[in-house]
Scaffold this motif. Structure first.
Motif, mmCIF file in Angstrom:
data_model
loop_
_atom_site.group_PDB
_atom_site.id
_atom_site.type_symbol
_atom_site.label_atom_id
_atom_site.label_comp_id
_atom_site.label_asym_id
_atom_site.label_seq_id
_atom_site.Cartn_x
_atom_site.Cartn_y
_atom_site.Cartn_z
ATOM 1 N N PRO A 193 0.824 -1.213 0.000
ATOM 2 C CA PRO A 193 0.000 0.000 0.000
ATOM 3 C C PRO A 193 0.854 1.257 0.000
ATOM 4 O O PRO A 193 1.969 1.278 0.537
ATOM 5 N N ALA A 194 0.346 2.317 -0.609
ATOM 6 C CA ALA A 194 1.063 3.588 -0.662
ATOM 7 C C ALA A 194 0.943 4.327 0.652
ATOM 8 O O ALA A 194 -0.061 4.211 1.370
ATOM 9 N N ASP A 195 1.966 5.102 0.968
ATOM 10 C CA ASP A 195 1.882 6.057 2.068
ATOM 11 C C ASP A 195 0.660 6.953 1.818
ATOM 12 O O ASP A 195 0.556 7.594 0.774
ATOM 13 N N PRO A 196 -0.301 7.016 2.752
ATOM 14 C CA PRO A 196 -1.555 7.746 2.483
ATOM 15 C C PRO A 196 -1.349 9.217 2.154
ATOM 16 O O PRO A 196 -2.003 9.755 1.261
ATOM 17 N N ALA A 197 -0.455 9.895 2.885
ATOM 18 C CA ALA A 197 -0.260 11.318 2.629
ATOM 19 C C ALA A 197 0.368 11.548 1.254
ATOM 20 O O ALA A 197 -0.053 12.439 0.505
ATOM 21 N N LEU A 198 1.386 10.758 0.900
ATOM 22 C CA LEU A 198 2.016 10.909 -0.404
ATOM 23 C C LEU A 198 1.035 10.596 -1.528
ATOM 24 O O LEU A 198 1.004 11.290 -2.554
ATOM 25 N N LEU A 199 0.238 9.553 -1.348
ATOM 26 C CA LEU A 199 -0.747 9.198 -2.363
ATOM 27 C C LEU A 199 -1.752 10.323 -2.556
ATOM 28 O O LEU A 199 -2.118 10.679 -3.683
ATOM 29 N N SER A 200 -2.184 10.916 -1.458
ATOM 30 C CA SER A 200 -3.129 12.023 -1.543
ATOM 31 C C SER A 200 -2.534 13.210 -2.289
ATOM 32 O O SER A 200 -3.189 13.834 -3.132
ATOM 33 N N ILE A 201 -1.262 13.516 -2.008
ATOM 34 C CA ILE A 201 -0.590 14.631 -2.681
ATOM 35 C C ILE A 201 -0.490 14.369 -4.178
ATOM 36 O O ILE A 201 -0.748 15.259 -4.997
ATOM 37 N N VAL A 202 -0.119 13.158 -4.559
ATOM 38 C CA VAL A 202 -0.011 12.812 -5.973
ATOM 39 C C VAL A 202 -1.358 12.927 -6.664
ATOM 40 O O VAL A 202 -1.489 13.519 -7.749
ATOM 41 N N ASP A 203 -2.382 12.355 -6.038
ATOM 42 C CA ASP A 203 -3.711 12.398 -6.648
ATOM 43 C C ASP A 203 -4.181 13.834 -6.857
ATOM 44 O O ASP A 203 -4.672 14.192 -7.933
ATOM 45 N N GLN A 204 -4.036 14.658 -5.821
ATOM 46 C CA GLN A 204 -4.506 16.030 -5.931
ATOM 47 C C GLN A 204 -3.726 16.802 -6.991
ATOM 48 O O GLN A 204 -4.278 17.659 -7.681
ATOM 49 N N SER A 205 -2.462 16.484 -7.146
ATOM 50 C CA SER A 205 -1.625 17.195 -8.119
ATOM 51 C C SER A 205 -1.922 16.763 -9.551
ATOM 52 O O SER A 205 -1.694 17.531 -10.492
ATOM 53 N N LEU A 206 -2.419 15.550 -9.737
ATOM 54 C CA LEU A 206 -2.723 15.056 -11.076
ATOM 55 C C LEU A 206 -4.097 15.496 -11.575
ATOM 56 O O LEU A 206 -4.318 15.588 -12.791
ATOM 57 N N VAL A 207 -5.018 15.765 -10.675
ATOM 58 C CA VAL A 207 -6.371 16.133 -11.089
ATOM 59 C C VAL A 207 -6.322 17.408 -11.932
ATOM 60 O O VAL A 207 -5.698 18.395 -11.564
ATOM 61 N N GLY A 208 -6.951 17.360 -13.082
ATOM 62 C CA GLY A 208 -7.039 18.529 -13.942
ATOM 63 C C GLY A 208 -5.925 18.674 -14.949
ATOM 64 O O GLY A 208 -5.946 19.594 -15.757
ATOM 65 N N LEU A 209 -4.932 17.782 -14.910
ATOM 66 C CA LEU A 209 -3.829 17.887 -15.847
ATOM 67 C C LEU A 209 -4.074 17.035 -17.089
ATOM 68 O O LEU A 209 -4.867 16.094 -17.084
ATOM 69 N N LEU A 210 -3.326 17.374 -18.126
ATOM 70 C CA LEU A 210 -3.348 16.610 -19.372
ATOM 71 C C LEU A 210 -2.767 15.217 -19.182
ATOM 72 O O LEU A 210 -3.054 14.292 -19.933
ATOM 73 N N ASP A 211 -1.934 15.034 -18.181
ATOM 74 C CA ASP A 211 -1.034 13.896 -18.083
ATOM 75 C C ASP A 211 -1.746 12.545 -18.029
ATOM 76 O O ASP A 211 -2.926 12.438 -17.698
ATOM 77 N N ARG A 212 -0.950 11.514 -18.345
ATOM 78 C CA ARG A 212 -1.398 10.120 -18.294
ATOM 79 C C ARG A 212 -0.447 9.381 -17.365
ATOM 80 O O ARG A 212 0.762 9.385 -17.574
ATOM 81 N N ALA A 213 -0.969 8.767 -16.319
ATOM 82 C CA ALA A 213 -0.096 8.191 -15.304
ATOM 83 C C ALA A 213 -0.767 7.032 -14.598
ATOM 84 O O ALA A 213 -1.992 6.960 -14.489
ATOM 85 N N ALA A 214 0.065 6.121 -14.099
ATOM 86 C CA ALA A 214 -0.363 5.057 -13.193
ATOM 87 C C ALA A 214 0.370 5.272 -11.877
ATOM 88 O O ALA A 214 1.601 5.392 -11.856
ATOM 89 N N VAL A 215 -0.379 5.351 -10.790
ATOM 90 C CA VAL A 215 0.192 5.634 -9.474
ATOM 91 C C VAL A 215 0.426 4.304 -8.772
ATOM 92 O O VAL A 215 -0.518 3.576 -8.464
ATOM 93 N N LEU A 216 1.703 3.987 -8.512
ATOM 94 C CA LEU A 216 2.099 2.653 -8.085
ATOM 95 C C LEU A 216 2.756 2.686 -6.712
ATOM 96 O O LEU A 216 3.389 3.674 -6.333
#
Length: 564
Positions: A471-494
């Motif tokens: 499982p991902a560190d919850p705080a880091l996962l939250s930061i990544v998710d919030q930073s990706l929302v609204g962007l053009l980018d294509r990503a898999a968070v692992l």
């Protein structure tokens, strides 16, 4: 054509409420300010300048790379010093730089097409690495970690063997170290098939937790994509050193399972050491007992089939040629400190934003350009509004055939910073479009898919395990998710699995880490245009924006939450 930027996507994921909670105590500087970031066109102009001015290839220690490192230092100095920051170099002396100058394959006066050469295959170096010496202070350069000068007796450069001429023996298909009986080609030239799927078997979706996927703001509409990729040959490289020991005069490596276009220029496997026997290493070897490596070249599957059908087992003499040089040069890691509000006090904490400077094309090592734009953004924020200091670091040695430790060296040389570091963010390979082999009526064809390359966003999980899902560190996962929302980018968070790239050493040092690392199939290919034609300006810009948003959130999240 650049893909147009998208507006804000109002989708949410399960982890976003945590991110909202983290932002409740944010500093005034935490809100992303678009006007403080350079435009996509300015970023693209800098990419074009670096690609044109410093050559399409910047391999570790070679002249274009040294000029690029000097450019990075000048730029970082101009950014940080006017706002109270400082810039440093950790220099490694006498690095044994191997550089190919020409190569070819011929039989009976006929030139045989070659896809690329096998890095570091011929010649050798016997010196042992000197100890790394930690910096004397937090704001100081590390020293040591270089090599002694070759004296021809105790430390020796073994000149590269330029060619071998003999008949060809087909030794079959490589399936891992020890799978080929090289002795069967003693005094001959060996032909060996290399399946592109071999290295890919080490990197599979099964070793990861796939937390989310993103594509232009759409969440969880696709799965983790890991296609067979020639870059993964680093996981299981052909054991040319054993061929050297067996008296083979040269090795022809035939790709199996990729198109001619995909095979062209592949600088794989870039992590192989000198193929002398014993293999080159940081520990060195006995000059009197070390045999220099031999020429080895890659060919396409079609050429490999022709070699097997027309040359292998015949009396036809084949010449394999690879001219290379080995010169001892200095190479440096450039890094700087942007002071935060508590810099110099016992309460100061650090974030690290890092990448590497060396590579075979502008896709592989453009993280340094992205890092400069990130540093410019944060330098515009008043020091009183930066809760934490930031170390911006561009490591050398990513393509040093294991003679240097890249980011791992910097970690070892700067314990005062590392002991106060609460999180790291690694950025590599920005702006990539997806290219893959596709089936056509005439066979495999290497082409753009029309999609962005799916980035792999590695997120530390609290026990820092490797090679299995976690499982991902919850705080880091939250930061990544919030930073990706609204962007053009294509990503898999692992999370779990293999924390690849320059972020791996931070993860192994048990620092909460995010690593943003796309792995396109052309990642380590040498091309006339440096693969700039396969990059997208808007995509590069979005990934810089993602980096800034992550760092803004990391500035304002407690160390306890970041540690899981």
């Amino acid at each position: 054509m650049p893909i147009p930027r998208r507006g804000f996507i109002k989708g949410v994921t399960a982890s976003l409420p945590l991110a909202a909670g983290l932002r409740a105590t944010s500093s005034a500087a935490a809100e992303f300010r678009l006007n403080d970031l350079a435009s996509p066109s300015k970023m693209w102009a800098e990419l074009l300048r670096v690609n044109d001015e410093f050559g399409p290839t910047r391999l570790c220690g070679q002249p274009h790379h040294r000029r690029y490192v000097a450019y990075l230092r000048r730029q970082l100095t101009d950014i940080l010093e006017p706002v109270g920051g400082r810039v440093f170099e950790d220099t490694f002396d006498n690095y044994p730089n191997w550089a190919a100058t020409s190569w070819g394959l011929s039989a009976a006066g006929q030139e045989i097409p070659v896809a690329s050469y096998f890095p570091y295959c011929t010649g050798g170096f016997t010196g042992a690495r000197l100890p790394l010496v930690p910096a004397t202070a937090l704001a100081a350069s590390g020293v040591g970690g270089g090599y002694p000068r070759a004296d021809g007796v105790n430390v020796k450069i073994i000149p590269p063997t330029t060619s071998g001429t003999a008949s060809v023996i087909n030794l079959g298909t490589f399936a891992g170290t020890g799978s080929i009986n090289w002795a069967d080609a003693s005094g001959k030239i060996a032909y060996v098939d290399y399946p592109v799927t071999l290295g890919s078997s080490f990197v599979t979706p099964a070793i990861y937790n796939v937390n989310e996927t993103y594509d232009s703001g759409q969440v969880n509409q696709e799965s983790l994509s890991i296609a067979a990729n020639p870059t993964y040959s680093i996981q299981d490289p052909p054991d040319i050193s054993n061929a050297t020991n067996a008296g083979v005069l040269g090795v022809i490596l035939g790709w199996v399972g990729i198109s001619d276009g995909n095979a062209a220029g592949q600088y794989a496997p870039f992590e192989a050491p000198f193929s002398s026997y014993p293999q080159g290493s940081q520990k060195g070897s006995d000059p009197a007992a070390t045999t220099g490596g031999i020429p080895a070249l890659w060919v396409t599957e079609g050429t490999g089939t022709w070699v097997k059908d027309n040359l292998a087992g015949q009396n036809t003499e084949v010449t394999i040629a690879l001219e290379a040089t080995i010169n001892q040069v200095a190479t440096s890691t450039v890094w700087g400190i942007l002071p935060g509000a508590n810099y110099g006090s016992a309460d100061d904490q650090f974030l690290v934003c890092n990448t590497h400077s060396d590579g075979p094309n502008i896709a592989e090592e453009n993280g340094g350009i992205a890092l400069l734009h990130v540093a410019r953004y944060f330098a515009r924020i008043p020091q009183s509004q930066r809760p934490r200091s930031i170390a911006f670091m561009v490591a050398t040695g990513h393509f040093s055939h294991l003679y240097l430790g890249s980011s791992g060296d910097w970690i070892a040389q700067h314990p005062q910073i590392i002991s106060n570091t609460v999180a790291s963010l690694t950025i590599e390979h920005f702006g990539c479009n997806e290219w893959e082999d596709v089936e056509t009526d005439s066979g495999l064809e290497y082409a753009a898919t029309g999609k962005l390359e799916q980035a792999r966003c590695y997120v530390t999980q609290p026990s820092f395990q490797l090679d299995q899902p976690g499982p991902a560190d919850p705080a880091l996962l939250s930061i990544v998710d919030q930073s990706l929302v609204g962007l053009l980018d294509r990503a898999a968070v692992l999370s779990g699995g293999a924390f690849s790239g320059e972020g791996g050493p931070f993860h192994r040092a048990k620092i909460p880490a995010i690593g943003y690392i796309p792995v396109p199939q052309y990642l380590v290919a040498i091309a006339d245009d440096g693969e700039i034609s396969k990059l997208d300006p808007e995509h590069f810009y979005d990934q810089v924006e993602f980096t800034i948003k992550c760092l803004l959130a990391l500035q304002d999240t407690s160390a306890a939450l970041l540690a899981g």
